[in-house]
Design an enzyme around this catalytic site. Structure first.
Site, PDB file in Angstrom:
ATOM      1  N   ARG A   1     -26.262 -51.850   1.830  1.00  0.00           N
ATOM      2  CA  ARG A   1     -26.724 -50.708   2.628  1.00  0.00           C
ATOM      3  C   ARG A   1     -25.699 -49.572   2.564  1.00  0.00           C
ATOM      4  O   ARG A   1     -26.047 -48.405   2.418  1.00  0.00           O
ATOM      5  CB  ARG A   1     -26.937 -51.131   4.082  1.00  0.00           C
ATOM      6  CG  ARG A   1     -28.306 -51.750   4.366  1.00  0.00           C
ATOM      7  CD  ARG A   1     -28.600 -52.998   3.543  1.00  0.00           C
ATOM      8  NE  ARG A   1     -29.891 -53.579   3.854  1.00  0.00           N
ATOM      9  CZ  ARG A   1     -30.054 -54.592   4.697  1.00  0.00           C
ATOM     10  NH1 ARG A   1     -29.006 -55.134   5.301  1.00  0.00           N
ATOM     11  NH2 ARG A   1     -31.260 -55.071   4.911  1.00  0.00           N
TER      12      ARG A   1
ATOM     13  N   GLU B   1     -36.321 -63.401   5.332  1.00  0.00           N
ATOM     14  CA  GLU B   1     -37.216 -62.277   5.618  1.00  0.00           C
ATOM     15  C   GLU B   1     -38.198 -61.944   4.497  1.00  0.00           C
ATOM     16  O   GLU B   1     -38.509 -60.779   4.261  1.00  0.00           O
ATOM     17  CB  GLU B   1     -36.402 -61.036   5.998  1.00  0.00           C
ATOM     18  CG  GLU B   1     -35.648 -61.212   7.303  1.00  0.00           C
ATOM     19  CD  GLU B   1     -34.954 -59.940   7.752  1.00  0.00           C
ATOM     20  OE1 GLU B   1     -34.836 -59.735   8.974  1.00  0.00           O
ATOM     21  OE2 GLU B   1     -34.513 -59.146   6.889  1.00  0.00           O
TER      22      GLU B   1
ATOM     23  N   ASP C   1     -23.308 -55.522  14.199  1.00  0.00           N
ATOM     24  CA  ASP C   1     -23.977 -54.217  14.246  1.00  0.00           C
ATOM     25  C   ASP C   1     -24.754 -54.039  15.544  1.00  0.00           C
ATOM     26  O   ASP C   1     -25.273 -52.950  15.808  1.00  0.00           O
ATOM     27  CB  ASP C   1     -24.912 -54.041  13.052  1.00  0.00           C
ATOM     28  CG  ASP C   1     -25.961 -55.147  12.945  1.00  0.00           C
ATOM     29  OD1 ASP C   1     -25.624 -56.312  13.251  1.00  0.00           O
ATOM     30  OD2 ASP C   1     -27.098 -54.867  12.534  1.00  0.00           O
TER      31      ASP C   1
END
Length: 639
Positions: free
Chosen positions: A285, A449, A544
């Site tokens: 990311r 996921e 996070d």
């Protein structure tokens, strides 16, 4: 650096839609009128009802990338603003970092210009500032040790030695270890006085080192005398940890003599609570240069963490050089308005890239090894592969509709297709190169996921399911992962993965280690199925996550609010039955970087929670003490 000539500001209101509405205000701060432009921004709070916007034309979205056009004919004179409202978002905003992370405009001539953005404002409610998260703390023993040792019975002295110097006759490896820990301290705190010397000093204390067979590899024992310190260790790691503790004690006494002392007598007996003491870093990311990765490894060593889980690939970029497939780190890393991958998560008008050449990887792995840290690499498969599939379009079933499913992050068709045989040839080549780069027993293959319904519109996948007598996404994923595990078995590697690897029949538990991230109960369920488990639940160990409920507190909130006190107090063993505790191999912090747009955000969110997890990984439950931790943790170096 000049500021951008355009600015985008946003507020969120609970009114205006099922999940509230954003109101965006775009202001032309340039010297010229503006017309015929398009505005793009990136935001984790995605639009799912394109038509639910007012005074703007929704053009397109890809995951976190959104693009709009103003009403036809709009001309913004210098100083004028255009305001529009977006109400079709997928969840309500909760914090100031839930708005736009970056923005740019595309001008009439096709060029792009950055747009400055501000933190999200809260409309119609009080926007609370962040609270103080760490108390002043209280010390029973004035020693600056991180993490706190298993047993300590030491008496603080009134002063401290100028240096600890190696006893005559110290072995070469012991002298090297002294030099390495000295260098570690200087990298972390460049202004610090050297804690050790290889040369005798009359103002110092002699340091005796001895290997002791009865101690574990990571264990050490310190004995303090008025004029000497004795360090017994079980292995190279234990020697390093003992020296690190001495460096911490001495540096704390020097830096804050009003609070901390150096022992004049007594003992410290120390060994870790868990064998797997991990820290994960997502470099897909946001890209972290080699020097930042090495700095994080240094901090891990300072905290006696021993496993670096390196998340090298995801939808946003593939960061590991694979010589057999060079487009992975050309096409598969470039994000920008005119690049194969659109801007995401803080990207603006400029193209951004970044990857680790294989020589970089070797250097990082060597740096970690010198600090007694094992590097466990992750390539996330079969999901989270939007970048891979852009770089390698031959791995796509061309008969499948391009938007037949979307991941939880909003990416369309982002999973490697198990029915395409070239997928396995690709992975064989990738794993072959990884084996030469990473000596770890484990290769982490992700497995998380995969979207419900993935591959169900693929004619090739349907044919494979019929042939194999299986049905559904997760049975197909299990088929895929079993083939990947066979590749690892053939190369003498063990499989690590996220807890979803067990879905749809999973893979064989033998030589498999799974990370329980969705919630704490998952870890127990995996252990009951025979898997070795590392506990890393988002509700406690995802760094996070926001640390307070206040709107002005930055971070993600999908796993809840995770204040440092909760991270510190959380007990990963939880309700593990005694018969299953041997399956729990340890704990791990996870640094997911969607919100980490600056060094300041990184340090604010990672600290003090990373040291809290380090103490949970090392210190026995009975020895943990929040007030003591709070008093010492401000000394921890940051990135």
């Amino acid at each position: 650096m000049a500021s951008a000539p355009y600015r985008l500001e946003a507020s969120w209101s609970a009114e205006g839609g099922e999940h509230g509405a954003f109101t965006f205000t775009f202001t032309n701060l340039s010297q010229a009128p503006l017309s015929g432009f398009k505005l793009a921004y990136t935001s984790l709070y995605r639009v799912i009802i394109p038509e639910a916007c007012d005074n703007a034309v929704f053009l397109r979205r890809n995951a976190n990338f959104h693009q709009y056009a103003p009403p036809e004919g709009l001309v913004l004179a210098p100083g004028e603003s255009w305001r529009f409202t977006v109400s079709g978002i997928h969840r309500p905003a909760r914090h100031c970092t839930d708005g736009a992370k970056s923005a740019y405009i595309t001008l009439e001539d096709g060029t792009h210009a950055d747009v400055a953005v501000s933190d999200l404002l809260l409309s119609g409610r009080v926007s609370e500032p962040p609270p103080v998260l760490l108390p002043q703390g209280k010390l029973d023993l004035p020693f600056a040790l991180q993490p706190w040792p298993a047993k300590i019975d030491a008496v603080p002295g009134e002063g401290f030695p100028v240096v600890l110097y190696a006893a005559e006759g110290a072995e070469l490896e012991e002298r090297r270890a002294i030099s390495e820990v000295t260098a570690l301290l200087h990298r972390l705190i460049p202004s610090a006085h050297a804690p050790f010397s290889l040369v005798a000093d009359p103002q110092g204390r002699i340091l005796h080192l001895s290997k002791e067979e009865g101690l574990g590899t990571e264990a050490y024992r310190l004995r303090f005398e008025a004029n000497a310190v004795h360090l017994a260790y079980g292995g190279a790691a234990g020697r390093q940890y003992g020296l690190t503790s001495l460096a911490q004690l001495l540096e704390g006494a020097r830096a804050r003599p009003q609070t901390f002392r150096f022992p004049t007598s007594g003992t410290i007996e120390d060994s870790p609570r868990y064998g797997w003491r991990g820290c994960h870093l997502d470099v897909s990311r946001q890209f972290f240069p080699v020097e930042d990765v090495n700095r994080l490894l240094d901090i891990m060593a300072w905290l006696k963490l021993n496993t670096f889980h390196w998340h090298l690939t995801d939808d946003e970029a593939w960061r590991l050089e694979i010589k057999a497939y060079p487009t992975l780190t050309t096409t598969g890393v470039l994000r920008g308005p005119d690049e194969p991958l659109l801007p995401q998560l803080g990207n603006g008008a400029a193209s951004v890239g970044g990857f680790y050449a294989q020589d970089d990887v070797r250097a990082i792995v060597a740096h970690a090894a010198a600090l007694s840290i094992e590097v466990v690499p992750e390539i996330d498969i079969p999901g989270h592969n939007a970048a891979t599939l852009v770089a390698l379009p031959d791995l796509v079933d061309g008969q499948e509709a391009p938007d037949s499913y979307h991941s939880v992050q909003g990416y369309p068709n982002n999973a490697l297709n198990p029915a395409i045989e070239a997928t396995y040839s690709f992975l064989e080549a990738v794993i072959d190169e990884m084996v030469t780069l990473f000596p770890s027993d484990y290769i982490h293959i992700g497995g998380d996921e995969v979207a419900h319904g993935a591959w169900m519109a693929s004619p090739l996948a349907k044919a494979l399911m019929e042939k194999e007598g299986i049905s559904g996404t997760f049975a197909l994923q299990s088929y895929f992962l079993k083939r990947v595990k066979a590749m690892l078995d053939q190369r003498g590697k063990k499989l690590a993965g996220w807890n979803e690897v067990a879905h749809g029949g999973g893979v064989a538990p033998e030589n498999s280690l799974l990370m329980a991230w969705e919630n704490p109960k998952v870890g127990i369920a995996l252990a009951e199925e025979g898997y070795d488990v590392v506990m890393t639940p988002g509700q406690a160990y995802y760094l996070d996550m926001v640390q307070a409920e206040a709107f002005q507190e930055p971070g993600a909130s999908w796993a809840g609010t995770v204040p440092p006190a909760h991270t510190y107090a959380y007990e990963a063993e939880g309700d593990f039955p005694e018969t299953l505790k041997h399956r729990m191999k340890g704990v791990q912090a996870c640094i997911w970087t969607e919100h980490f747009l600056s060094r300041g955000y990184f340090n604010r969110l990672v600290f003090p929670r990373l040291p809290a997890i380090a103490e949970a990984a090392w210190t026995p439950k009975a020895q943990k003490n929040w007030e003591r931790f709070a008093a010492i943790v401000p000394l921890c170096p940051q990135l």
